[in-house]
Design a protein around this motif. Sequence first.
Motif, PDB file in Angstrom:
ATOM      1  N   THR A   4       0.780  -1.223  -0.054  1.00 34.32           N
ATOM      2  CA  THR A   4      -0.099   0.004  -0.161  1.00 34.32           C
ATOM      3  C   THR A   4       0.921   0.975   0.023  1.00 34.32           C
ATOM      4  O   THR A   4       1.911   1.151   0.257  1.00 34.32           O
ATOM      5  CB  THR A   4      -0.870  -0.012   1.191  1.00 34.32           C
ATOM      6  OG1 THR A   4      -0.027  -0.062   2.430  1.00 34.32           O
ATOM      7  CG2 THR A   4      -2.036  -1.249   1.088  1.00 34.32           C
ATOM      8  N   ARG A   5       0.383   2.241  -0.500  1.00 30.39           N
ATOM      9  CA  ARG A   5       1.052   3.453  -0.483  1.00 30.39           C
ATOM     10  C   ARG A   5       1.243   4.055   0.990  1.00 30.39           C
ATOM     11  O   ARG A   5       0.434   4.010   1.755  1.00 30.39           O
ATOM     12  CB  ARG A   5       0.235   4.596  -1.256  1.00 30.39           C
ATOM     13  CG  ARG A   5       0.904   6.013  -1.280  1.00 30.39           C
ATOM     14  CD  ARG A   5       2.113   5.997  -1.892  1.00 30.39           C
ATOM     15  NE  ARG A   5       2.020   5.792  -3.373  1.00 30.39           N
ATOM     16  CZ  ARG A   5       3.060   5.528  -4.151  1.00 30.39           C
ATOM     17  NH1 ARG A   5       4.119   5.432  -3.905  1.00 30.39           N
ATOM     18  NH2 ARG A   5       2.548   5.255  -5.578  1.00 30.39           N
ATOM     19  N   ALA A   6       2.484   4.305   1.258  1.00 28.90           N
ATOM     20  CA  ALA A   6       3.022   4.850   2.663  1.00 28.90           C
ATOM     21  C   ALA A   6       2.378   6.261   2.812  1.00 28.90           C
ATOM     22  O   ALA A   6       2.420   7.150   1.739  1.00 28.90           O
ATOM     23  CB  ALA A   6       4.323   4.590   2.938  1.00 28.90           C
ATOM     24  N   PRO A   7       2.274   6.541   4.151  1.00 24.62           N
ATOM     25  CA  PRO A   7       2.058   7.817   4.381  1.00 24.62           C
ATOM     26  C   PRO A   7       3.107   8.814   4.163  1.00 24.62           C
ATOM     27  O   PRO A   7       4.509   8.485   4.152  1.00 24.62           O
ATOM     28  CB  PRO A   7       1.708   7.779   6.026  1.00 24.62           C
ATOM     29  CG  PRO A   7       1.310   6.282   6.360  1.00 24.62           C
ATOM     30  CD  PRO A   7       2.121   5.731   5.184  1.00 24.62           C
ATOM     31  N   GLN A  10       5.926   9.170   6.647  1.00 24.01           N
ATOM     32  CA  GLN A  10       6.796   8.227   6.753  1.00 24.01           C
ATOM     33  C   GLN A  10       7.974   8.216   5.684  1.00 24.01           C
ATOM     34  O   GLN A  10       9.139   7.988   5.727  1.00 24.01           O
ATOM     35  CB  GLN A  10       6.267   6.856   6.551  1.00 24.01           C
ATOM     36  CG  GLN A  10       6.940   5.454   6.901  1.00 24.01           C
ATOM     37  CD  GLN A  10       6.283   4.317   6.666  1.00 24.01           C
ATOM     38  OE1 GLN A  10       5.630   4.088   5.597  1.00 24.01           O
ATOM     39  NE2 GLN A  10       6.340   3.223   7.715  1.00 24.01           N
ATOM     40  N   ARG A  11       7.421   8.487   4.456  1.00 22.15           N
ATOM     41  CA  ARG A  11       8.285   8.485   3.329  1.00 22.15           C
ATOM     42  C   ARG A  11       9.186   9.715   3.475  1.00 22.15           C
ATOM     43  O   ARG A  11      10.447   9.805   3.074  1.00 22.15           O
ATOM     44  CB  ARG A  11       7.427   8.786   2.066  1.00 22.15           C
ATOM     45  CG  ARG A  11       6.602   7.798   1.746  1.00 22.15           C
ATOM     46  CD  ARG A  11       5.835   8.198   0.286  1.00 22.15           C
ATOM     47  NE  ARG A  11       6.863   7.964  -0.769  1.00 22.15           N
ATOM     48  CZ  ARG A  11       6.360   8.200  -1.876  1.00 22.15           C
ATOM     49  NH1 ARG A  11       5.288   9.025  -2.262  1.00 22.15           N
ATOM     50  NH2 ARG A  11       7.392   8.332  -2.965  1.00 22.15           N
ATOM     51  N   ALA A  12       8.666  10.829   4.345  1.00 21.80           N
ATOM     52  CA  ALA A  12       9.647  12.007   4.297  1.00 21.80           C
ATOM     53  C   ALA A  12      10.750  11.639   5.300  1.00 21.80           C
ATOM     54  O   ALA A  12      12.068  12.031   5.121  1.00 21.80           O
ATOM     55  CB  ALA A  12       8.885  13.238   4.856  1.00 21.80           C
ATOM     56  N   THR A  14      11.919   8.759   5.934  1.00 21.72           N
ATOM     57  CA  THR A  14      13.145   7.648   5.366  1.00 21.72           C
ATOM     58  C   THR A  14      13.811   8.456   4.490  1.00 21.72           C
ATOM     59  O   THR A  14      15.199   8.133   4.182  1.00 21.72           O
ATOM     60  CB  THR A  14      12.065   6.762   5.048  1.00 21.72           C
ATOM     61  OG1 THR A  14      11.465   5.928   5.668  1.00 21.72           O
ATOM     62  CG2 THR A  14      13.155   5.669   4.040  1.00 21.72           C
ATOM     63  N   GLY A  15      13.128   9.575   3.670  1.00 19.45           N
ATOM     64  CA  GLY A  15      14.024  10.125   2.858  1.00 19.45           C
ATOM     65  C   GLY A  15      14.959  11.053   3.186  1.00 19.45           C
ATOM     66  O   GLY A  15      16.296  11.218   2.772  1.00 19.45           O
ATOM     67  N   VAL A  16      14.784  11.681   4.387  1.00 18.06           N
ATOM     68  CA  VAL A  16      15.750  12.517   5.188  1.00 18.06           C
ATOM     69  C   VAL A  16      17.018  11.592   5.654  1.00 18.06           C
ATOM     70  O   VAL A  16      17.953  12.080   5.671  1.00 18.06           O
ATOM     71  CB  VAL A  16      15.113  13.399   6.097  1.00 18.06           C
ATOM     72  CG1 VAL A  16      16.066  14.147   7.136  1.00 18.06           C
ATOM     73  CG2 VAL A  16      14.266  14.321   5.641  1.00 18.06           C
ATOM     74  N   ALA A  17      16.474  10.662   6.342  1.00 15.41           N
ATOM     75  CA  ALA A  17      17.522   9.698   6.949  1.00 15.41           C
ATOM     76  C   ALA A  17      18.341   9.011   6.055  1.00 15.41           C
ATOM     77  O   ALA A  17      19.776   9.268   5.962  1.00 15.41           O
ATOM     78  CB  ALA A  17      16.871   8.581   7.615  1.00 15.41           C
ATOM     79  N   CYS A  18      17.924   8.932   4.825  1.00 11.82           N
ATOM     80  CA  CYS A  18      18.735   8.232   3.436  1.00 11.82           C
ATOM     81  C   CYS A  18      19.589   9.513   2.973  1.00 11.82           C
ATOM     82  O   CYS A  18      20.735   9.346   2.620  1.00 11.82           O
ATOM     83  CB  CYS A  18      17.855   7.785   2.473  1.00 11.82           C
ATOM     84  SG  CYS A  18      17.206   6.182   2.584  1.00 11.82           S
ATOM     85  N   GLY A  19      18.950  10.649   2.969  1.00 10.92           N
ATOM     86  CA  GLY A  19      19.983  11.688   2.523  1.00 10.92           C
ATOM     87  C   GLY A  19      20.953  12.179   3.145  1.00 10.92           C
ATOM     88  O   GLY A  19      22.193  12.310   2.728  1.00 10.92           O
ATOM     89  N   LEU A  20      20.841  12.062   4.725  1.00  8.42           N
ATOM     90  CA  LEU A  20      22.183  12.248   5.468  1.00  8.42           C
ATOM     91  C   LEU A  20      23.046  10.895   5.287  1.00  8.42           C
ATOM     92  O   LEU A  20      24.375  11.365   5.465  1.00  8.42           O
ATOM     93  CB  LEU A  20      21.680  12.158   7.061  1.00  8.42           C
ATOM     94  CG  LEU A  20      20.526  13.535   7.234  1.00  8.42           C
ATOM     95  CD1 LEU A  20      19.990  13.383   8.627  1.00  8.42           C
ATOM     96  CD2 LEU A  20      21.362  14.977   7.199  1.00  8.42           C
ATOM     97  N   VAL A  21      22.539   9.837   5.397  1.00  8.85           N
ATOM     98  CA  VAL A  21      23.712   8.836   5.202  1.00  8.85           C
ATOM     99  C   VAL A  21      24.370   8.768   3.929  1.00  8.85           C
ATOM    100  O   VAL A  21      25.490   8.584   3.772  1.00  8.85           O
ATOM    101  CB  VAL A  21      22.579   7.417   5.226  1.00  8.85           C
ATOM    102  CG1 VAL A  21      23.609   6.185   5.021  1.00  8.85           C
ATOM    103  CG2 VAL A  21      22.192   7.350   6.884  1.00  8.85           C
ATOM    104  N   PRO A 290      11.284   1.860   4.491  1.00  4.59           N
ATOM    105  CA  PRO A 290       9.686   2.263   4.765  1.00  4.59           C
ATOM    106  C   PRO A 290       9.306   3.439   3.850  1.00  4.59           C
ATOM    107  O   PRO A 290       9.954   4.483   3.970  1.00  4.59           O
ATOM    108  CB  PRO A 290       9.874   2.461   6.304  1.00  4.59           C
ATOM    109  CG  PRO A 290      11.008   1.762   6.964  1.00  4.59           C
ATOM    110  CD  PRO A 290      12.168   1.720   5.724  1.00  4.59           C
ATOM    111  N   GLY A 291       8.160   3.073   3.260  1.00  5.03           N
ATOM    112  CA  GLY A 291       7.641   4.220   2.546  1.00  5.03           C
ATOM    113  C   GLY A 291       8.277   4.321   1.017  1.00  5.03           C
ATOM    114  O   GLY A 291       7.731   5.031   0.100  1.00  5.03           O
ATOM    115  N   HIS A 292       9.325   3.741   0.693  1.00  6.53           N
ATOM    116  CA  HIS A 292      10.038   3.734  -0.545  1.00  6.53           C
ATOM    117  C   HIS A 292      10.100   2.766  -1.056  1.00  6.53           C
ATOM    118  O   HIS A 292      10.525   2.584  -2.482  1.00  6.53           O
ATOM    119  CB  HIS A 292      11.467   4.460  -0.478  1.00  6.53           C
ATOM    120  CG  HIS A 292      11.539   6.075   0.043  1.00  6.53           C
ATOM    121  ND1 HIS A 292      11.364   7.026  -0.915  1.00  6.53           N
ATOM    122  CD2 HIS A 292      11.174   6.623   1.299  1.00  6.53           C
ATOM    123  CE1 HIS A 292      11.494   8.075   0.032  1.00  6.53           C
ATOM    124  NE2 HIS A 292      11.267   7.776   1.127  1.00  6.53           N
ATOM    125  N   GLY A 293       9.882   1.386  -0.608  1.00  4.98           N
ATOM    126  CA  GLY A 293      10.076   0.130  -1.519  1.00  4.98           C
ATOM    127  C   GLY A 293      11.268  -0.375  -1.028  1.00  4.98           C
ATOM    128  O   GLY A 293      11.990  -0.464   0.041  1.00  4.98           O
TER     129      GLY A 293
END
Length: 318
Positions: A4-7, A10-12, A14-21, A290-293
Motif C-alpha cells: 500500500t502507499r505509505a503515508p 513516513q516517506r519523508a 525515510t528520505g531525510v535519513a537516507c539523504g544524511l547517510v 519504509p515508504g520507498h520500497g
Amino acid sequence: RETTRAPLAQRARTGVACGLVFSAWIFSSDALFALGLAAQVMVAQLEYFRMAMAGGAAPARRIVLCASAAMLASSCVAPGLHELVFPLAGTWIMLWFLLMRPNCSSIHDISTTLMGLFYTAYLPSWWVRLRCAPWWADAPGAVDLAGGVAASAGASIGGAGGLVESASRALIAPNSVAAVAVWWTCLGVAVSDIGAYFGGKRFGRRSLKSVGLGAAAKASPNKTIEGALSGFASAAAVLTVGALAMRWPLPLVTGPLFGLLVSMTALVGDLTASMLKRDGRVKDFGDLLPGHGGILDRLDGFIFVAPIAFVILPKLLL
C-alpha cells in the motif's frame, strides 16, 4: 508483492535519513564509496532477479554477482580496465549457459541475466568512475577524457605500481572535487523527484499519454506533464546553485542546462523501473526502505544519470 502507499510523513522521514547517510557516504574515502555502492548493487540485483524469477526466468545470478564485484572494483582502482568487464562478463555468462546447464536456456533467461548486469551494476558503476576518477578531479586544468582512460589503462596493465598507487589513494581520503560534484548531481536527482511529486499533486492535469508517450503513461499512469515540468524546474534551480558554488563557466547557463539533463535522465530511469515492475506485476521491487520500497525503487532515478554525468562534469570542472 503488492504494497500500500505509505503515508507521506513516513516517506519523508525515510528520505531525510537516507539523504544524511548518503551525504556522509559520498564524502567518505574512495574505497568506502565503492564498497557502499557495491552493497547497494548487490541488494538491487537480488530484488531484480527475485522479480524476474517470479515471472519464470532462470538467470545466472551468481555470475552476475561476481562480475558486478569485479566491475565496481576495477572502476575504483583500475578504471582503464572498467569497460572491459562487461563484454568479458557477457562471454562468461554465455559459456556458463552453454556448458553448465543440462538444457538450452531461453531468450528470457539470457536477456534477464544480461539486463541484470547492465541495469543494476554496469550503469551504476559509472558513479564510482565519476567519484573516484584519478585523472580529471585531482587538479584543475584542461580535461582529456580519452587521455585519462589511456593513462589509467597503461598504469593498470603496465605493472603493480599503478594499481598500488590507485589502491592507496582509494583507502586514504576522498577526492573532494569529485565528491562535491557527485553530491550536487545526486541532490539534483533527488530534488527532481520531490519536485515532480509535489508539482504533479498540485498542478497535474495532463497525463504523459496526452503528448504521445503512450508506453510511458501505461508504465506510470500517475505521472503528469505538469509533474515532469516541476521536476525539471526543481533540478535546474538546484544545480544552478551548485554551478555557482562549484564555479562552473557560465554558471547561469551551464547549471540549469545540466539540471534539466539530469532531471530528464532521472525520469527515464524512473519510467524504466515502472515498466519493469508493471511487467513483473509488483508495486515495489522490495520493502527494505519504509515508504520507498526496495533499494532499486530508491535508486532507479540515479541509474542512467551516472554515464551522462561522467561525460559532462569533467568539461565543467576546469
